[in-house]
Design a protein around this motif. Structure first.
Motif, PDB file in Angstrom:
ATOM      1  N   LEU A 101     -26.007  10.443  -2.014  1.00 58.51           N
ATOM      2  CA  LEU A 101     -26.755  11.595  -2.280  1.00 58.51           C
ATOM      3  C   LEU A 101     -26.585  11.676  -3.845  1.00 58.51           C
ATOM      4  O   LEU A 101     -27.615  12.249  -4.419  1.00 58.51           O
ATOM      5  CB  LEU A 101     -26.292  13.116  -1.757  1.00 58.51           C
ATOM      6  CG  LEU A 101     -26.566  13.125  -0.218  1.00 58.51           C
ATOM      7  CD1 LEU A 101     -26.228  14.291   0.363  1.00 58.51           C
ATOM      8  CD2 LEU A 101     -28.133  12.762  -0.034  1.00 58.51           C
ATOM      9  N   THR A 102     -25.581  11.517  -4.421  1.00 59.45           N
ATOM     10  CA  THR A 102     -25.256  11.662  -5.960  1.00 59.45           C
ATOM     11  C   THR A 102     -25.481  10.201  -6.807  1.00 59.45           C
ATOM     12  O   THR A 102     -25.780  10.379  -8.073  1.00 59.45           O
ATOM     13  CB  THR A 102     -23.860  12.076  -6.346  1.00 59.45           C
ATOM     14  OG1 THR A 102     -22.750  11.090  -5.967  1.00 59.45           O
ATOM     15  CG2 THR A 102     -23.846  13.385  -5.711  1.00 59.45           C
ATOM     16  N   GLY A 103     -25.274   9.072  -6.334  1.00 60.86           N
ATOM     17  CA  GLY A 103     -25.057   7.882  -7.041  1.00 60.86           C
ATOM     18  C   GLY A 103     -23.846   7.664  -7.476  1.00 60.86           C
ATOM     19  O   GLY A 103     -23.724   6.621  -8.125  1.00 60.86           O
ATOM     20  N   GLU A 104     -22.838   8.372  -7.356  1.00 55.92           N
ATOM     21  CA  GLU A 104     -21.665   8.364  -8.034  1.00 55.92           C
ATOM     22  C   GLU A 104     -20.536   7.523  -7.039  1.00 55.92           C
ATOM     23  O   GLU A 104     -20.834   7.636  -5.698  1.00 55.92           O
ATOM     24  CB  GLU A 104     -20.856   9.713  -8.350  1.00 55.92           C
ATOM     25  CG  GLU A 104     -19.668   9.663  -9.009  1.00 55.92           C
ATOM     26  CD  GLU A 104     -19.727   9.343 -10.410  1.00 55.92           C
ATOM     27  OE1 GLU A 104     -18.691   9.061 -10.882  1.00 55.92           O
ATOM     28  OE2 GLU A 104     -20.936   9.343 -11.168  1.00 55.92           O
ATOM     29  N   ARG A 105     -19.871   6.903  -7.771  1.00 55.18           N
ATOM     30  CA  ARG A 105     -18.909   5.949  -6.853  1.00 55.18           C
ATOM     31  C   ARG A 105     -17.542   6.508  -7.032  1.00 55.18           C
ATOM     32  O   ARG A 105     -16.561   6.115  -7.685  1.00 55.18           O
ATOM     33  CB  ARG A 105     -19.064   4.542  -7.034  1.00 55.18           C
ATOM     34  CG  ARG A 105     -18.113   3.506  -6.478  1.00 55.18           C
ATOM     35  CD  ARG A 105     -19.005   2.612  -5.400  1.00 55.18           C
ATOM     36  NE  ARG A 105     -18.121   1.657  -4.975  1.00 55.18           N
ATOM     37  CZ  ARG A 105     -17.736   1.916  -3.651  1.00 55.18           C
ATOM     38  NH1 ARG A 105     -17.621   2.910  -2.864  1.00 55.18           N
ATOM     39  NH2 ARG A 105     -17.052   0.903  -3.132  1.00 55.18           N
ATOM     40  N   ILE A 106     -17.039   7.232  -5.932  1.00 57.73           N
ATOM     41  CA  ILE A 106     -15.630   7.592  -5.698  1.00 57.73           C
ATOM     42  C   ILE A 106     -15.322   7.538  -4.221  1.00 57.73           C
ATOM     43  O   ILE A 106     -15.255   8.440  -3.608  1.00 57.73           O
ATOM     44  CB  ILE A 106     -15.535   9.408  -6.376  1.00 57.73           C
ATOM     45  CG1 ILE A 106     -16.092   9.399  -7.543  1.00 57.73           C
ATOM     46  CG2 ILE A 106     -14.030   9.620  -6.152  1.00 57.73           C
ATOM     47  CD1 ILE A 106     -16.241  10.859  -8.173  1.00 57.73           C
ATOM     48  N   PRO A 107     -15.171   6.268  -3.990  1.00 59.05           N
ATOM     49  CA  PRO A 107     -14.563   6.234  -2.340  1.00 59.05           C
ATOM     50  C   PRO A 107     -13.458   6.876  -1.988  1.00 59.05           C
ATOM     51  O   PRO A 107     -12.377   6.912  -2.612  1.00 59.05           O
ATOM     52  CB  PRO A 107     -14.776   4.590  -2.209  1.00 59.05           C
ATOM     53  CG  PRO A 107     -14.334   4.310  -3.515  1.00 59.05           C
ATOM     54  CD  PRO A 107     -14.970   5.017  -4.671  1.00 59.05           C
ATOM     55  N   TYR A 108     -13.373   6.861  -0.988  1.00 57.00           N
ATOM     56  CA  TYR A 108     -11.872   7.562  -0.064  1.00 57.00           C
ATOM     57  C   TYR A 108     -11.304   6.480   0.620  1.00 57.00           C
ATOM     58  O   TYR A 108     -12.117   6.111   1.688  1.00 57.00           O
ATOM     59  CB  TYR A 108     -12.334   9.121   0.616  1.00 57.00           C
ATOM     60  CG  TYR A 108     -11.086   9.738   1.100  1.00 57.00           C
ATOM     61  CD1 TYR A 108     -10.483  10.462   0.284  1.00 57.00           C
ATOM     62  CD2 TYR A 108     -10.522   9.412   2.274  1.00 57.00           C
ATOM     63  CE1 TYR A 108      -9.243  11.250   0.625  1.00 57.00           C
ATOM     64  CE2 TYR A 108      -9.416  10.190   2.670  1.00 57.00           C
ATOM     65  CZ  TYR A 108      -8.868  10.840   1.773  1.00 57.00           C
ATOM     66  OH  TYR A 108      -7.670  11.730   2.385  1.00 57.00           O
ATOM     67  N   ASP A 109     -10.002   6.233   0.410  1.00 59.75           N
ATOM     68  CA  ASP A 109      -9.451   5.196   1.195  1.00 59.75           C
ATOM     69  C   ASP A 109      -8.431   6.115   2.253  1.00 59.75           C
ATOM     70  O   ASP A 109      -7.329   6.506   1.602  1.00 59.75           O
ATOM     71  CB  ASP A 109      -8.872   4.394   0.322  1.00 59.75           C
ATOM     72  CG  ASP A 109      -8.220   3.281   1.077  1.00 59.75           C
ATOM     73  OD1 ASP A 109      -7.757   3.227   2.586  1.00 59.75           O
ATOM     74  OD2 ASP A 109      -7.427   2.219   0.653  1.00 59.75           O
ATOM     75  N   PRO A 110      -8.649   6.347   3.465  1.00 57.29           N
ATOM     76  CA  PRO A 110      -7.554   7.033   4.239  1.00 57.29           C
ATOM     77  C   PRO A 110      -6.444   6.262   4.241  1.00 57.29           C
ATOM     78  O   PRO A 110      -5.239   6.931   4.646  1.00 57.29           O
ATOM     79  CB  PRO A 110      -8.215   7.138   5.590  1.00 57.29           C
ATOM     80  CG  PRO A 110      -9.386   6.129   5.729  1.00 57.29           C
ATOM     81  CD  PRO A 110      -9.951   5.873   4.118  1.00 57.29           C
ATOM     82  N   SER A 111      -6.284   5.020   4.020  1.00 59.12           N
ATOM     83  CA  SER A 111      -5.034   4.096   4.233  1.00 59.12           C
ATOM     84  C   SER A 111      -4.235   4.226   2.969  1.00 59.12           C
ATOM     85  O   SER A 111      -3.105   3.739   2.797  1.00 59.12           O
ATOM     86  CB  SER A 111      -5.164   2.971   4.604  1.00 59.12           C
ATOM     87  OG  SER A 111      -5.793   2.124   3.561  1.00 59.12           O
ATOM     88  N   ALA A 112      -4.703   4.743   1.738  1.00 56.51           N
ATOM     89  CA  ALA A 112      -4.008   4.828   0.553  1.00 56.51           C
ATOM     90  C   ALA A 112      -3.028   6.054   0.624  1.00 56.51           C
ATOM     91  O   ALA A 112      -2.924   6.823   1.328  1.00 56.51           O
ATOM     92  CB  ALA A 112      -5.201   5.222  -0.661  1.00 56.51           C
ATOM     93  N   ASP A 113      -2.088   5.730  -0.414  1.00 57.08           N
ATOM     94  CA  ASP A 113      -0.877   6.765  -0.385  1.00 57.08           C
ATOM     95  C   ASP A 113      -1.610   8.355  -0.810  1.00 57.08           C
ATOM     96  O   ASP A 113      -2.903   8.259  -1.191  1.00 57.08           O
ATOM     97  CB  ASP A 113      -0.023   6.462  -1.312  1.00 57.08           C
ATOM     98  CG  ASP A 113      -0.233   6.258  -2.903  1.00 57.08           C
ATOM     99  OD1 ASP A 113      -1.402   7.219  -3.499  1.00 57.08           O
ATOM    100  OD2 ASP A 113       0.216   5.210  -3.650  1.00 57.08           O
ATOM    101  N   ALA A 114      -0.888   9.264  -0.478  1.00 56.44           N
ATOM    102  CA  ALA A 114      -1.271  10.622  -0.910  1.00 56.44           C
ATOM    103  C   ALA A 114      -1.716  10.966  -2.037  1.00 56.44           C
ATOM    104  O   ALA A 114      -2.880  11.682  -2.311  1.00 56.44           O
ATOM    105  CB  ALA A 114      -0.197  11.676  -0.310  1.00 56.44           C
ATOM    106  N   GLU A 115      -1.207  10.347  -3.177  1.00 53.07           N
ATOM    107  CA  GLU A 115      -1.451  10.422  -4.555  1.00 53.07           C
ATOM    108  C   GLU A 115      -2.749   9.852  -4.894  1.00 53.07           C
ATOM    109  O   GLU A 115      -3.768  10.547  -5.527  1.00 53.07           O
ATOM    110  CB  GLU A 115      -0.538  10.007  -5.407  1.00 53.07           C
ATOM    111  CG  GLU A 115      -0.841  10.037  -7.036  1.00 53.07           C
ATOM    112  CD  GLU A 115       0.226   9.455  -8.010  1.00 53.07           C
ATOM    113  OE1 GLU A 115       0.187   9.349  -8.983  1.00 53.07           O
ATOM    114  OE2 GLU A 115       1.387   9.433  -7.368  1.00 53.07           O
TER     115      GLU A 115
END
Length: 136
Positions: A101-115
């Motif tokens: 919807l925004t064209g912004e790229r900020i993906p979320y990786d559920p396997s990444a560390d908490a930080e």
């Protein structure tokens, strides 16, 4: 409840029952049913489902908003707010919808560390704070 997504029109009575059901699958199916209707007054219902305690319901509501391509300030702001409750699958899906919807790229990786996961959530909050005026 799964038959809803295959029908053009969902009877209002069934939709209303699904939206208030104690069963998360019914609420999620109601969100899916609202996909075709999001532009015709049901956006408020989808936004309410984004606040649901069950992540499957939040994810279904977010995906419905994405399918309907609702790019309003109300919708994007509600999607950013829906990232706060826990639920890795919901957060990942909501981030995908926000990217669409925004064209912004900020993906979320559920396997990444908490930080790293918190950094992504903060990134979307910062994006929204700086860009909300671009949305009507």
């Amino acid at each position: 409840w799964g038959f809803w997504v295959h029908r053009q029109e969902v009877p209002e009575t069934l939709l209303a029952l699904g939206l208030v059901s104690d069963e998360p699958k019914a609420r999620a199916a109601a969100a899916e049913a609202l996909t075709q209707e999001a532009r015709r007054g049901n956006l408020a219902r989808l936004l309410a489902l984004l606040k649901d305690q069950h992540e499957m319901v939040r994810l279904s509501a977010a995906e419905a908003i994405g399918k309907a391509n609702v790019r309003s300030a109300e919708a994007v702001g509600a999607l950013v707010a829906a990232l706060t409750p826990p639920g890795e699958a919901a957060r990942q899906g909501i981030c995908r919808v926000l990217e669409q919807l925004t064209g912004e790229r900020i993906p979320y990786d559920p396997s990444a560390d908490a930080e790293a996961r918190e950094k992504t959530l903060a990134g979307w909050k910062d994006y929204w704070a700086a860009n909300r005026q671009k949305f009507k």
